[in-house]
Write an enzyme that holds these catalytic residues in place. Structure first.
Site, short mmCIF file in Angstrom:
data_model
loop_
_atom_site.label_atom_id
_atom_site.label_comp_id
_atom_site.label_asym_id
_atom_site.label_seq_id
_atom_site.Cartn_x
_atom_site.Cartn_y
_atom_site.Cartn_z
N SER A 1 15.55 -1.34 20.50
CA SER A 1 15.44 -2.23 21.66
C SER A 1 15.48 -1.52 23.02
O SER A 1 15.30 -2.16 24.05
CB SER A 1 16.55 -3.28 21.62
OG SER A 1 17.82 -2.70 21.75
N LYS B 1 23.03 -9.70 25.86
CA LYS B 1 22.61 -8.52 26.61
C LYS B 1 22.59 -8.80 28.12
O LYS B 1 22.92 -7.92 28.92
CB LYS B 1 21.25 -8.03 26.13
CG LYS B 1 21.29 -7.43 24.73
CD LYS B 1 19.91 -7.00 24.26
CE LYS B 1 19.99 -6.36 22.88
NZ LYS B 1 18.67 -5.92 22.40
#
Length: 261
Positions: free
Chosen positions: A155, A204
């Site tokens: 990611s 996140k």
């Protein structure tokens, strides 16, 4: 002796059974994992005393601002979690209940760590290829080394790519991609610059804001998740490609209209 009807006795027995079943369910371990906002790291800086990005074969530049990759942290695959843990996490915005199989798709902890390391290496290779392709630089002449300890998975691809470009080229006008800001983001990347979804975006975002980011780049496919719970003071910008991310940062720095989820 008071009379107790058959119905009352049946209800009493059934109630006892229900209580017993609830007690068993509360104590039985569940195949779940609880995720929380994880660490963030500035790819333009250092991690564990080593620069995240090292480049040989081309002149690099001094950068300002930050490009922070973000992560989520999850309970260990062998952690014993119960219904009470799931209920507690369900009502918190900084925790998420996820199927264990979605986070740990199988194998031993060592196998999972090896898989995460392999995905990170693949992500770094794709990021290097995408950055050098954008800059029209030959990978046979320019060598990029990326080091980020204790982080796995794909990611960070987008942020690695932006970090390489900023280190080599900046915004092409003598300035930084960040404009001096602390910018965070997530998303996979392919060698042709396509940005892909990653999951865990809400957690996140919280990690990014906690560590001082005011801007968050997110794969456009995850806009609905990103805008569901956006931390105050965080501007969320959707992107689908490297070109789109660079254009958004350019617009941000010039004060022009920037895409929004």
């Amino acid at each position: 002796m008071p009379y107790v009807s058959s119905r009352a006795r049946i209800l009493s027995v059934c109630s006892a059974l229900v209580v017993a079943l609830i007690a068993v369910a509360a104590l039985a371990p569940l195949p779940i994992t609880i995720a929380v906002p994880g660490l963030t790291a500035n790819v333009l800086g250092s991690n564990n005393g080593q620069p995240v990005i090292t480049i040989a074969g081309a002149k690099t530049r001094t950068t300002s601002g930050q490009l922070r990759m973000v992560t989520i942290a999850a309970t260990e695959p062998n952690a014993s979690l119960h219904l009470t843990d799931a209920i507690k996490a369900w009502f918190r915005t900084d925790e998420a209940v996820m199927p264990r199989s979605a986070v740990y798709p199988g194998g031993s902890v060592q196998q999972i760590n090896r898989q995460n390391a392999a995905e990170m290496k693949q992500s770094q290779d794709a990021a290097t290829a995408a950055a050098l392709r954008y800059l029209h630089m030959s990978p046979s002449r320019v060598k990029v080394t990326l080091k980020l300890a204790d982080v796995g998975g794909p990611s960070a691809g987008l942020m690695f790519t932006l970090g390489i470009i900023d280190s080599l080229h900046g915004n092409g006008k003598g300035g930084d991609l960040t404009g001096g800001r602390r910018i965070a983001g997530t998303g996979t990347i392919t060698a042709d610059g396509t940005v892909g979804a990653v999951g865990g975006v809400q957690l996140k975002e919280q990690a990014a804001r906690r560590d001082g980011a005011a801007v968050f780049l997110v794969p456009q496919a995850e806009c609905s998740d990103a805008k569901a719970i956006t931390p105050a003071g965080l501007q969320v910008i959707p992107v689908t490609s490297l070109d789109g991310a660079l254009a958004a940062l350019s617009s941000l720095n010039s004060g022009s209209t920037v895409p929004s989820c």
